[in-house]
Design a protein around this motif. Sequence first.
Motif, PDB file in Angstrom:
ATOM      1  N   CYS A  63       0.829  -0.964  -0.002  1.00 20.49           N
ATOM      2  CA  CYS A  63       0.000  -0.048  -0.461  1.00 20.49           C
ATOM      3  C   CYS A  63       1.033   1.397  -0.079  1.00 20.49           C
ATOM      4  N   SER A  64       1.664   1.583   1.441  1.00 25.29           N
ATOM      5  CA  SER A  64       3.054   2.125   1.367  1.00 25.29           C
ATOM      6  C   SER A  64       3.320   3.414  -0.428  1.00 25.29           C
ATOM      7  N   GLN A  65       3.677   1.139  -1.240  1.00 19.45           N
ATOM      8  CA  GLN A  65       4.411   1.744  -2.687  1.00 19.45           C
ATOM      9  C   GLN A  65       3.968   2.496  -3.235  1.00 19.45           C
ATOM     10  N   GLN A  66       1.973   1.906  -3.151  1.00 15.76           N
ATOM     11  CA  GLN A  66       1.401   2.262  -4.384  1.00 15.76           C
ATOM     12  C   GLN A  66       1.507   3.814  -4.138  1.00 15.76           C
ATOM     13  N   VAL A  67       1.227   4.276  -3.294  1.00 18.34           N
ATOM     14  CA  VAL A  67       1.438   5.850  -2.664  1.00 18.34           C
ATOM     15  C   VAL A  67       2.120   6.069  -2.447  1.00 18.34           C
ATOM     16  N   HIS A  68       3.327   5.557  -2.729  1.00 15.57           N
ATOM     17  CA  HIS A  68       4.771   6.340  -3.467  1.00 15.57           C
ATOM     18  C   HIS A  68       4.886   6.729  -4.732  1.00 15.57           C
ATOM     19  N   GLN A  69       4.492   5.229  -5.327  1.00 16.92           N
ATOM     20  CA  GLN A  69       4.090   5.143  -6.459  1.00 16.92           C
ATOM     21  C   GLN A  69       3.271   6.091  -7.384  1.00 16.92           C
ATOM     22  N   GLU A  70       2.470   6.640  -6.841  1.00 18.00           N
ATOM     23  CA  GLU A  70       1.354   7.226  -6.988  1.00 18.00           C
ATOM     24  C   GLU A  70       1.611   8.374  -6.928  1.00 18.00           C
ATOM     25  N   LEU A  71       2.212   9.441  -5.868  1.00 21.77           N
ATOM     26  CA  LEU A  71       2.994  10.383  -5.531  1.00 21.77           C
ATOM     27  C   LEU A  71       3.819  11.182  -6.329  1.00 21.77           C
ATOM     28  N   ALA A  72       5.381   9.835  -6.130  1.00 17.61           N
ATOM     29  CA  ALA A  72       6.196   9.812  -7.190  1.00 17.61           C
ATOM     30  C   ALA A  72       6.275  10.611  -7.895  1.00 17.61           C
TER      31      ALA A  72
END
Length: 745
Positions: free
Chosen positions: A672-681
């Motif tokens: 989940c944090s990876q998805q969020v990271h991905q999206e924000l990045a």
Amino acid sequence: MDPGGPSPLMHFVVAKKTINGIFDQLLEYVKEGSEFVDETWRSADLEQVAVEEQCLEIQTCARKLATIREVLARRHMKVAFFGRTSNGKSTVINAMLRDRVLPSGIGHTTNCFLRVEGTDGDDAYLTTEGSDDRKSLKSVNQLAHALHMERSLDSGCLVKVFWPKSRCALLRDDLVIMDSPGTDVTSYLDSWIDKFCLDADVFVLVGNAESTLMNTEKLFFHKVSERISKPNIFILHNRWDASAWEPDYIDEVRKQHMDRCVSFLVEELRVVRQEEAPDRIFFVSAKEVLSSRMHCAQGMPETGGALAEGFHERLREFQRFERTFEEFISHSAVKTKFEQHTLRAWQITEAIKAVMDAINIASAERKIFSLEDREDQKDRLEFVRGQLNRLTENVKEKINTITDEVAAKVTVALVEQIRGLPAQVDEFSADFTPHALPLYKAKLMMHVEERMSTCLAFRCSSGIIGHMQSCQKNMIENIRPLLPPDVQEQFHIHLPSRKFVLTYDLNLATLCADFQENIDFQFSLGWTALVSRFIGPSDAKRALTAMNQKFQVSHGGHQYHMPLNSLQNTCPTALQAHGGTSLQDHMVFSMATGVVSLTSRASMTVLVIGGVVWRSVGWRLIALSATLYGLLYLYEKLTWTNASREKALKQQFVELAIHRLRAIIPFTSGSCSQQVHQELATTFARLCQRVDLSEVELEGHIRLLSGRIQRLENVQRRSKTLRHRATDLESQLEAFSAQYLQNQC
Ligand SMILES: Nc1nc2c(ncn2[C@@H]2O[C@H](COP(=O)(O)OP(=O)(O)OP(=O)(O)O)[C@@H](O)[C@H]2O)c(=O)[nH]1
Ligand SMILES: [Mg+2]
């Protein structure tokens, strides 16, 4: 004329050459200047450093200069001879030309205006007005005949006589001589003046020594001085040889003529000052001078003919007249012919200088603006780069913080979900038949996964997405000032461009793919159950499995030690969930297997122990216990229905699922944090791309400005150079003016 000295007419010739040279340079210069201004005006990126009016102005200057240059090339000195008929005008001209060029004779000889000028060819010819036909001339008689034969000629007509320069030194130096019919034989004096006199530099009034100035002669010069401001007039008293016959009165007559002529020039015409007037009046004999010069030319003594007393004196007077006339006409012609043009040229250079100055100032101003603009753009670029670097660091930190928060949030939510898993499993109801267990289990897993995902989404997604959006908004707000103003306006429209959905991906079906239920009947006081109760279900299972294997192996007569990793293979995730088998677990496991092993070995001693018990408690108690044990077994066997089986399966599933789900908590929260990271990045990368684009635009603009500054510097340099050249040309004009136009005559 003194043949030894240089001709005073050369003054005009040299001045003409000089001024023509200056005008040639001027023309070249104005052409170059015109091209420069035109080029500058048409350069769109120079932003009207030069304007169309300046182009037109400089083109007009070029045209005017070209016209003046043409006029200058045709400029010559012109002397016009006037006087009553038979006073000897034609003879004076012939004497000056040292040849019988023009016909002369008693009576009215010259019947039209004769303009004599030099030609570079060897043959003399004439042209009549309105025709370019050249009529060949071999001798003066031929000219007289030609003039006589031309019936259309009247006193107002002009015949041009072209005489080879090689045959006459006077005509080599741009001198044009105009002979005229007698002023007493015409009533068209006004039209004569308009047609032939306006460009004359010197007028020579040929009088007669034998008579005083007549009114017709005076009238003509009055009319001339009305048209021309201060005409230069010489008065020749010709036929002065006649005075030789009356020597007693010669001085008196001369004085009388002189006084009247001085009075005429000074008081009537007011063309000269009193003290200058005598230098304009001469007493000569053209006939004698001509005759002596022609004798000389033929190699005969100059006094070859019958000459009257005082010839040499009259010859000197004639030579003095020639010298004075030549000096005077050359200086006067330089002034009248070149002064205005020099002034005009000066005005043109001033006008061009003004244009160059204006261009120089305009380009300097534009350059300053462009330099300031470029500095601004450079500062802006530096600011954007610095800000972007700082922002990137901040955003990285922010994203890391958010992702950590997301991981923590998902972990907490997942733990809670796992805690509520038994209830969720309990809620599930489906058709439970032992034959269709795989379908039941699949549905169960699907149900649990759906419920958990929904609950997780409900608990986490909106909060996380809200947090993310505020972070994205924050990024946009921070990025916005780094973008060009026009882009800033519509920037919010583009980002973020898509809807983000957080997926949890529990994947329970895969996670629990190895779930193997045990729904066979098990008596609660059975051997297995007791062991399980004693050491825990999982250790009991392992212990019992090990015991069975040992039992089987020992039955084969072989020793077998089960490796530890075989257990790990059976339930890797479970082991992982426990963070690997602990030392304590191993000890319990060893004890259990030890007890079981000990028990089996002592099975034969059970009867012995039974016997001891028998003897101590009595057979009735044993029988009662056995009956109760049997009844309990029977009861449990009878109540072991499908519902009990389903419950057992659910319980076993819950145990396994909890185990497995706990094990994947870090992975799920990490995902989940990876998805969020991905999206924000991704969002930030897209924003950075836009900033990069604006950086590229800024760099392009800076390059453009540098190019423009370079071009403006070139324009400035060229306009300065052209201005200096104008100053140089002005210096030349000044020098020309000082040498030829000031304090002359
Ligand atoms: N004695 C004498 N005769 C001269 C002198 N100059 C000219 N003559 C004569 O005067 C006559 C007229 O001379 P021109 O030269 O034809 O006079 P003009 O003024 O041209 O006359 P038009 O052409 O008719 O107007 C000629 O016969 C000349 O030879 C001079 O100095 N002394
Ligand atoms: Mg004549």
